[in-house]
Design a protein around this motif. Sequence first.
Motif, PDB file in Angstrom:
ATOM      1  N   MET A   1      19.481  37.352  17.220  1.00  0.00           N
ATOM      2  CA  MET A   1      20.047  36.035  17.034  1.00  0.00           C
ATOM      3  C   MET A   1      18.941  35.098  16.540  1.00  0.00           C
ATOM      4  N   LYS A   2      19.209  34.424  15.437  1.00  0.00           N
ATOM      5  CA  LYS A   2      18.226  33.529  14.849  1.00  0.00           C
ATOM      6  C   LYS A   2      18.285  32.176  15.544  1.00  0.00           C
ATOM      7  N   LYS A   3      17.143  31.685  15.932  1.00  0.00           N
ATOM      8  CA  LYS A   3      17.036  30.389  16.590  1.00  0.00           C
ATOM      9  C   LYS A   3      16.867  29.321  15.512  1.00  0.00           C
ATOM     10  N   SER A   4      17.690  28.253  15.579  1.00  0.00           N
ATOM     11  CA  SER A   4      17.574  27.212  14.562  1.00  0.00           C
ATOM     12  C   SER A   4      16.463  26.239  14.936  1.00  0.00           C
ATOM     13  N   THR A   5      15.843  25.691  13.918  1.00  0.00           N
ATOM     14  CA  THR A   5      14.773  24.734  14.110  1.00  0.00           C
ATOM     15  C   THR A   5      15.358  23.334  14.087  1.00  0.00           C
ATOM     16  N   LEU A   6      14.996  22.550  15.063  1.00  0.00           N
ATOM     17  CA  LEU A   6      15.480  21.177  15.131  1.00  0.00           C
ATOM     18  C   LEU A   6      14.468  20.285  14.421  1.00  0.00           C
ATOM     19  N   THR A   7      14.846  19.843  13.249  1.00  0.00           N
ATOM     20  CA  THR A   7      13.982  18.942  12.499  1.00  0.00           C
ATOM     21  C   THR A   7      14.256  17.511  12.933  1.00  0.00           C
ATOM     22  N   MET A   8      13.398  16.601  12.504  1.00  0.00           N
ATOM     23  CA  MET A   8      13.600  15.193  12.825  1.00  0.00           C
ATOM     24  C   MET A   8      14.919  14.697  12.226  1.00  0.00           C
ATOM     25  N   GLN A   9      15.207  15.127  11.015  1.00  0.00           N
ATOM     26  CA  GLN A   9      16.457  14.733  10.355  1.00  0.00           C
ATOM     27  C   GLN A   9      17.662  15.265  11.131  1.00  0.00           C
ATOM     28  N   ASN A  10      17.593  16.519  11.585  1.00  0.00           N
ATOM     29  CA  ASN A  10      18.688  17.101  12.365  1.00  0.00           C
ATOM     30  C   ASN A  10      18.866  16.385  13.697  1.00  0.00           C
ATOM     31  N   ALA A  11      17.750  16.067  14.344  1.00  0.00           N
ATOM     32  CA  ALA A  11      17.807  15.352  15.621  1.00  0.00           C
ATOM     33  C   ALA A  11      18.424  13.969  15.418  1.00  0.00           C
ATOM     34  N   PHE A  12      18.043  13.323  14.345  1.00  0.00           N
ATOM     35  CA  PHE A  12      18.571  11.997  14.015  1.00  0.00           C
ATOM     36  C   PHE A  12      20.081  12.053  13.810  1.00  0.00           C
ATOM     37  N   CYS A 122      16.749   4.318  16.090  1.00  0.00           N
ATOM     38  CA  CYS A 122      16.010   3.382  15.243  1.00  0.00           C
ATOM     39  C   CYS A 122      14.579   3.863  15.016  1.00  0.00           C
ATOM     40  N   LEU A 123      13.940   4.343  16.053  1.00  0.00           N
ATOM     41  CA  LEU A 123      12.576   4.873  15.914  1.00  0.00           C
ATOM     42  C   LEU A 123      12.544   6.080  14.967  1.00  0.00           C
ATOM     43  N   LEU A 124      13.553   6.930  15.076  1.00  0.00           N
ATOM     44  CA  LEU A 124      13.624   8.070  14.166  1.00  0.00           C
ATOM     45  C   LEU A 124      13.851   7.598  12.731  1.00  0.00           C
ATOM     46  N   ALA A 125      14.691   6.577  12.550  1.00  0.00           N
ATOM     47  CA  ALA A 125      14.936   6.037  11.210  1.00  0.00           C
ATOM     48  C   ALA A 125      13.641   5.484  10.612  1.00  0.00           C
ATOM     49  N   VAL A 126      12.870   4.784  11.431  1.00  0.00           N
ATOM     50  CA  VAL A 126      11.586   4.250  10.955  1.00  0.00           C
ATOM     51  C   VAL A 126      10.661   5.401  10.575  1.00  0.00           C
ATOM     52  N   GLU A 127      10.598   6.402  11.420  1.00  0.00           N
ATOM     53  CA  GLU A 127       9.727   7.553  11.153  1.00  0.00           C
ATOM     54  C   GLU A 127      10.158   8.285   9.877  1.00  0.00           C
ATOM     55  N   LEU A 128      11.459   8.320   9.625  1.00  0.00           N
ATOM     56  CA  LEU A 128      11.980   8.976   8.421  1.00  0.00           C
ATOM     57  C   LEU A 128      11.947   8.046   7.199  1.00  0.00           C
ATOM     58  N   GLU A 129      11.400   6.848   7.409  1.00  0.00           N
ATOM     59  CA  GLU A 129      11.281   5.835   6.362  1.00  0.00           C
ATOM     60  C   GLU A 129      12.647   5.425   5.799  1.00  0.00           C
ATOM     61  N   LEU A 130      13.599   5.270   6.690  1.00  0.00           N
ATOM     62  CA  LEU A 130      14.950   4.821   6.344  1.00  0.00           C
ATOM     63  C   LEU A 130      15.095   3.370   6.798  1.00  0.00           C
ATOM     64  N   ASP A 131      14.455   2.479   6.067  1.00  0.00           N
ATOM     65  CA  ASP A 131      14.393   1.070   6.472  1.00  0.00           C
ATOM     66  C   ASP A 131      15.767   0.412   6.554  1.00  0.00           C
ATOM     67  N   THR A 132      16.635   0.692   5.606  1.00  0.00           N
ATOM     68  CA  THR A 132      17.978   0.111   5.621  1.00  0.00           C
ATOM     69  C   THR A 132      18.737   0.566   6.864  1.00  0.00           C
ATOM     70  N   VAL A 133      18.620   1.833   7.193  1.00  0.00           N
ATOM     71  CA  VAL A 133      19.280   2.384   8.382  1.00  0.00           C
ATOM     72  C   VAL A 133      18.693   1.745   9.636  1.00  0.00           C
ATOM     73  N   ALA A 134      17.376   1.599   9.672  1.00  0.00           N
ATOM     74  CA  ALA A 134      16.729   0.977  10.833  1.00  0.00           C
ATOM     75  C   ALA A 134      17.230  -0.454  11.013  1.00  0.00           C
ATOM     76  N   ASP A 135      17.420  -1.181   9.922  1.00  0.00           N
ATOM     77  CA  ASP A 135      17.948  -2.548  10.007  1.00  0.00           C
ATOM     78  C   ASP A 135      19.361  -2.568  10.587  1.00  0.00           C
ATOM     79  N   LEU A 136      20.196  -1.637  10.153  1.00  0.00           N
ATOM     80  CA  LEU A 136      21.567  -1.557  10.691  1.00  0.00           C
ATOM     81  C   LEU A 136      21.539  -1.233  12.186  1.00  0.00           C
ATOM     82  N   LEU A 137      20.672  -0.339  12.570  1.00  0.00           N
ATOM     83  CA  LEU A 137      20.556   0.018  13.989  1.00  0.00           C
ATOM     84  C   LEU A 137      20.007  -1.154  14.805  1.00  0.00           C
ATOM     85  N   GLN A 138      19.094  -1.918  14.238  1.00  0.00           N
ATOM     86  CA  GLN A 138      18.569  -3.101  14.925  1.00  0.00           C
ATOM     87  C   GLN A 138      19.673  -4.118  15.195  1.00  0.00           C
TER      88      GLN A 138
END
Length: 169
Positions: A1-12, A122-138
Amino acid sequence: MKKSTLTMQNAFTFLLQGLYFTETRLATELGSCSRQSTSARLSDEVKNYAESTRYKLLKLERIFSYLLNTSNSRKNEVIDKLLTETHAILNTADPGHLKDILMIGCIQNINAYKITSYRTACLLAVELELDTVADLLQQIIGWETETSRILAALSSEQFCGLAGESTTK
């Protein structure tokens, strides 16, 4: 069974899907809570909180659109358990100030969970450089924080009412 990797994008995305479920579920569940309050002010605030889920869902849909992802929700067991506990408490508490205080406490628990989840998103959005998304979350965090402030004030008012009630008996 293959274990999937949880990336920051997937976690977000996973976190956002849980928040989408949360807002969808609260839109229907909080209405029944508001009808159980003896305080008109508390009832109105719970109704407002339930209605605010519509605006939060719109923001979340914009975020999913921005991410080129569908706004699929996933089950959020934390919210399910918090709502189960809320209903259990409200179904067993005697009507009056005590029930209102307990209701406020239950909604504060839900609100605190949501604030923490939105801040993490929001912290994940900032880390992923998704400023527009971070603003919406704020914006959503601001609404949730305002609700927290209002619930704290209502709790103090209800507690004073309960204390006054017990001294007259």
